[in-house]
Design a protein around this motif. Structure first.
Motif, PDB file in Angstrom:
ATOM      1  N   GLU A   8       0.911  -1.248   0.103  1.00  0.00           N
ATOM      2  CA  GLU A   8       0.002  -0.015  -0.028  1.00  0.00           C
ATOM      3  C   GLU A   8       0.817   1.435   0.064  1.00  0.00           C
ATOM      4  N   ARG A   9       2.060   1.314  -0.646  1.00  0.00           N
ATOM      5  CA  ARG A   9       2.949   2.380  -0.729  1.00  0.00           C
ATOM      6  C   ARG A   9       2.134   3.445  -1.492  1.00  0.00           C
ATOM      7  N   GLN A  10       1.228   3.088  -2.650  1.00  0.00           N
ATOM      8  CA  GLN A  10       0.404   4.172  -3.187  1.00  0.00           C
ATOM      9  C   GLN A  10      -0.221   5.071  -2.512  1.00  0.00           C
ATOM     10  N   LEU A  11      -0.582   4.655  -1.250  1.00  0.00           N
ATOM     11  CA  LEU A  11      -1.592   5.628  -0.380  1.00  0.00           C
ATOM     12  C   LEU A  11      -0.425   6.761   0.166  1.00  0.00           C
ATOM     13  N   THR A  12       0.619   6.369   0.493  1.00  0.00           N
ATOM     14  CA  THR A  12       1.598   7.464   0.817  1.00  0.00           C
ATOM     15  C   THR A  12       2.509   8.086  -0.291  1.00  0.00           C
ATOM     16  N   ASP A  13       3.076   7.148  -1.164  1.00  0.00           N
ATOM     17  CA  ASP A  13       3.937   7.850  -2.207  1.00  0.00           C
ATOM     18  C   ASP A  13       3.418   8.001  -3.474  1.00  0.00           C
ATOM     19  N   GLY A  14       1.872   7.696  -4.096  1.00  0.00           N
ATOM     20  CA  GLY A  14       1.310   8.224  -5.136  1.00  0.00           C
ATOM     21  C   GLY A  14       1.768   7.052  -6.031  1.00  0.00           C
ATOM     22  N   LEU A  15       1.509   7.066  -7.216  1.00  0.00           N
ATOM     23  CA  LEU A  15       1.766   6.147  -8.368  1.00  0.00           C
ATOM     24  C   LEU A  15       3.170   5.439  -8.258  1.00  0.00           C
ATOM     25  N   PRO A  16       3.391   4.505  -8.673  1.00  0.00           N
ATOM     26  CA  PRO A  16       4.893   3.778  -8.686  1.00  0.00           C
ATOM     27  C   PRO A  16       5.357   4.555  -9.736  1.00  0.00           C
ATOM     28  N   THR A  17       6.922   4.860  -9.711  1.00  0.00           N
ATOM     29  CA  THR A  17       7.790   5.411 -10.588  1.00  0.00           C
ATOM     30  C   THR A  17       8.667   4.552 -11.055  1.00  0.00           C
ATOM     31  N   VAL A  18       9.491   5.098 -12.179  1.00  0.00           N
ATOM     32  CA  VAL A  18      10.475   4.178 -12.360  1.00  0.00           C
ATOM     33  C   VAL A  18      11.501   3.797 -11.411  1.00  0.00           C
ATOM     34  N   GLN A  19      11.765   5.130 -10.830  1.00  0.00           N
ATOM     35  CA  GLN A  19      12.865   5.103  -9.671  1.00  0.00           C
ATOM     36  C   GLN A  19      12.423   4.142  -8.618  1.00  0.00           C
ATOM     37  N   ALA A  20      10.899   4.307  -8.034  1.00  0.00           N
ATOM     38  CA  ALA A  20      10.651   3.315  -7.040  1.00  0.00           C
ATOM     39  C   ALA A  20      10.882   1.718  -7.508  1.00  0.00           C
ATOM     40  N   CYS A  21      10.499   1.548  -8.603  1.00  0.00           N
ATOM     41  CA  CYS A  21      10.706   0.077  -9.223  1.00  0.00           C
ATOM     42  C   CYS A  21      11.867  -0.323  -9.150  1.00  0.00           C
ATOM     43  N   ALA A  22      12.866   0.611  -9.707  1.00  0.00           N
ATOM     44  CA  ALA A  22      14.271   0.168  -9.826  1.00  0.00           C
ATOM     45  C   ALA A  22      14.571  -0.114  -8.434  1.00  0.00           C
ATOM     46  N   SER A  23      14.573   0.963  -7.636  1.00  0.00           N
ATOM     47  CA  SER A  23      15.188   0.726  -6.126  1.00  0.00           C
ATOM     48  C   SER A  23      14.549  -0.444  -5.583  1.00  0.00           C
ATOM     49  N   GLU A  24      13.337  -1.048  -5.810  1.00  0.00           N
ATOM     50  CA  GLU A  24      12.855  -2.161  -5.165  1.00  0.00           C
ATOM     51  C   GLU A  24      14.013  -3.266  -5.818  1.00  0.00           C
ATOM     52  N   LEU A  25      14.222  -3.242  -6.828  1.00  0.00           N
ATOM     53  CA  LEU A  25      15.190  -4.420  -7.409  1.00  0.00           C
ATOM     54  C   LEU A  25      16.703  -3.891  -7.208  1.00  0.00           C
TER      55      LEU A  25
END
Length: 118
Positions: A8-25
């Motif tokens: 539920e990160r979208q509730l605090t951080d908004g839509l997923p970004t390329v940066q957020a997805c890259a960071s997860e990996l």
């Protein structure tokens, strides 16, 4: 992206970004974007938008209101959701719901036989 929404990160951080997805990996944004483009033929941003639209259509089909879907997916304003939806799908969320409600069998247009893959 599933873990982004599952947590539920979208509730605090908004839509997923390329940066957020890259960071997860644990990848750089540029490397992640290059990998996605090479594997799918579309940009990482478009890949994310397609994922979000897939979730949106599922929620709308399940009967959720447009505003509920917008906020649940991480859009700051429902208008932003509606604008992206129309750009990606060629119709507004309301038009999508209306077209689904007019069809007697929602599965008929997408080749879904109702069988599940195992």
């Amino acid at each position: 992206m599933h873990s982004y929404y599952d947590s539920e990160r979208q509730l605090t951080d908004g839509l997923p970004t390329v940066q957020a997805c890259a960071s997860e990996l644990c990848l750089s944004s540029n490397y992640f974007a290059d990998l996605i483009k090479k594997q799918t033929g579309i940009t990482a941003g478009e890949h994310i938008h397609r994922f979000v639209m897939s979730m949106a259509k599922s929620r709308l089909t399940a009967g959720e209101q447009v505003c509920q879907v917008a906020y649940a997916l991480g859009f700051e304003y429902p208008q932003h959701f509606s604008r992206l939806f129309k750009k990606m799908e060629g119709c507004t969320p309301s038009e999508y719901i209306a077209s689904r409600n007019r069809r007697p069998d929602h599965r008929a247009d997408n080749g879904d036989t109702g069988a599940t893959a195992g």
